[in-house]
Design an enzyme around this catalytic site. Sequence first.
Site, short mmCIF file in Angstrom:
data_model
loop_
_atom_site.label_atom_id
_atom_site.label_comp_id
_atom_site.label_asym_id
_atom_site.label_seq_id
_atom_site.Cartn_x
_atom_site.Cartn_y
_atom_site.Cartn_z
NE ARG A 1 5.54 57.72 22.50
CZ ARG A 1 5.94 56.94 21.73
NH1 ARG A 1 7.15 57.26 21.34
NH2 ARG A 1 5.43 56.06 21.06
CE LYS B 1 -4.40 57.87 17.04
NZ LYS B 1 -3.31 56.83 16.65
N1 BES Z 1 -3.23 55.60 21.36
C1 BES Z 1 -2.37 55.27 20.30
C2 BES Z 1 -1.95 53.87 20.33
C3 BES Z 1 -3.07 52.79 20.05
C4 BES Z 1 -3.16 52.32 18.84
C5 BES Z 1 -3.87 52.36 20.97
C6 BES Z 1 -4.19 51.36 18.35
C7 BES Z 1 -4.66 51.46 20.69
C8 BES Z 1 -5.14 50.91 19.53
C9 BES Z 1 -1.16 56.17 20.52
O1 BES Z 1 -1.21 57.50 21.16
C10 BES Z 1 -0.50 56.23 19.18
O2 BES Z 1 -1.06 56.86 18.43
N2 BES Z 1 0.71 55.62 18.96
C11 BES Z 1 1.20 55.82 17.78
C12 BES Z 1 2.73 55.94 17.93
C13 BES Z 1 3.54 56.38 16.62
C14 BES Z 1 3.08 57.84 16.39
C15 BES Z 1 4.92 56.49 17.22
C16 BES Z 1 1.15 54.44 16.94
O3 BES Z 1 0.99 53.48 17.52
O4 BES Z 1 0.96 54.58 15.66
MN MN Z 2 -1.68 58.95 19.63
#
Ligand code: BES
Ligand code: MN
Length: 498
Positions: free
Chosen positions: A353, A279
């Site tokens: 997921r 990230k």
């Molecule tokens: N934990 C994150 C989602 C999230 C983002 C929760 C901001 C709370 C605040 C999740 O694991 C994630 O990283 N999701 C990705 C999915 C994508 C890679 C398809 C996202 O939301 O960018």
């Molecule tokens: Mn994630």
Amino acid sequence: MPLTVSIDAFEVVTDPAAAPPTAASDRPVRSDALDTLGATPNYLAASGFDGTAGSTALMAGIADTADDIMPIAVGLGSDDLTAADVRKAAANLWRAASKVESLTSALAAVAADDLGADVALAAVVEGMLLASYGFDQHKGEPSEADALGQVVLAAPDGTDTAAAIARAAAVAGGIALARDLVNQPAGALTASGLADAATEAIEAASAGAEPAAGTASIEVWDRERLVAEQCGGLLGVNAGSTEPPALIRMRWQPAAEPRATVHLVGKGITFDTGGLNLKSFEGMEWMKIDMGGAAAVIGAMSAIVRLAPDVAVTGICCCTDNQPGPTATKPGDVLHIRNGKTVEVLNTDAEGRLVLADGLSLAVEEEPDLVVDLATLTGACMVALGDKYAGLMGNDPAAIERAQAAARAAGELLWHLPLPPEYREQLDSPIADLRNIGKNRYGGTLHAGLFLSEFAGETPWVHFDIAGPVRTDTDAGELSPGASGFGVRTLVELICGW
Ligand code: BES
Ligand code: MN
Ligand code: ZN
């Protein structure tokens, strides 16, 4: 110490004559009754009090104020009064009075006309308990404690005082526990730490419960057990970490024949770096909250064990951090999930997921009447619904209706989103049963929901994407900046109201 006031501070009087004679106790604090306190429209306007739900005003220096008593006006709004309005009013009353030693309030008695005595009293106590929440264990100097140590609440004759207080304490305790777990930095709360906290919570809740009503138990699966149980999703996300994974399974089994069997599944990513698909700085800042689903399940289980409903409940939390590293799962790797399906991991940041796939597989194996999962699953859900609404998806209209009704009763905001069959092909992989991300970046919340639905199968199932409301900037009512405890009250409503 999350809740800074003890439940022992509350005293309920159902005989108004026995209550200390303060303005607030013998006269309903309702906008139409304010004139009886000597508060003229001008006075109220000057103090900025408009009677909206949750508004308060200190009524200093009005006509018949007795010595050393400070009346506080509390607004309840003008529309149909809900338990959420009363909780908020009580929480703000607590905030207004937290610097004094003793508070007497007729709020529960007034609200009883609309909500019934027991619901009204529980809402007042719960709101006040939650308003007292603080998280300062990492501060050098603990914050100044609330002075308020005695609360006398007037309630109508015939109120089941003990039951209402017990219910409020169980729910507020569960919410405070979830808030503590989410507020805790990832460096201080690993997957095993989460398992220890759950064990402690279940033990404490059983100690406080009526033993004849049923039995609570908890089991923690370590890496070896997860290998034996073929939980390849959780193990695959854990592969880059130096911390061991943990799958927590909590049970509430009522002594009576259960009216229903419900399984709760929580995403417990104690920190989400994104893994090798690392990230950004902004994206990672808050990722200690990525176990908010698991925290809600643990908080709800602790309340459920105390409330002892005639519903069999299992809580499953899939816990690990998501780290990059030489042994981490790489884009293109294939994981084998508990139910036999395979997943091509094309983005290691879509890890929630993967762990939930194992959790849902385990849940549906036992053929419960309903499976509910909670997860901080997608940033896309915040793009769609903002930071106050959870996204709700599911495979069964009756289950969705049940979840919506529970959330409405709990005063938690959610919005039903579709699981469009037209998008299912986005998850097709040439080498495995599924990809873990869609082929385009639109509708990411729905792709995630569709992915999960593959592991719920035919079992009635609903999914709460709580990425937005897990955390709040609000500092009013029951909320303070940081973790909200979102989901706990809805789960308790859903199960105890079955
Ligand atoms: N934990 C994150 C989602 C999230 C983002 C929760 C901001 C709370 C605040 C999740 O694991 C994630 O990283 N999701 C990705 C999915 C994508 C890679 C398809 C996202 O939301 O960018
Ligand atoms: Mn994630
Ligand atoms: Zn995540």
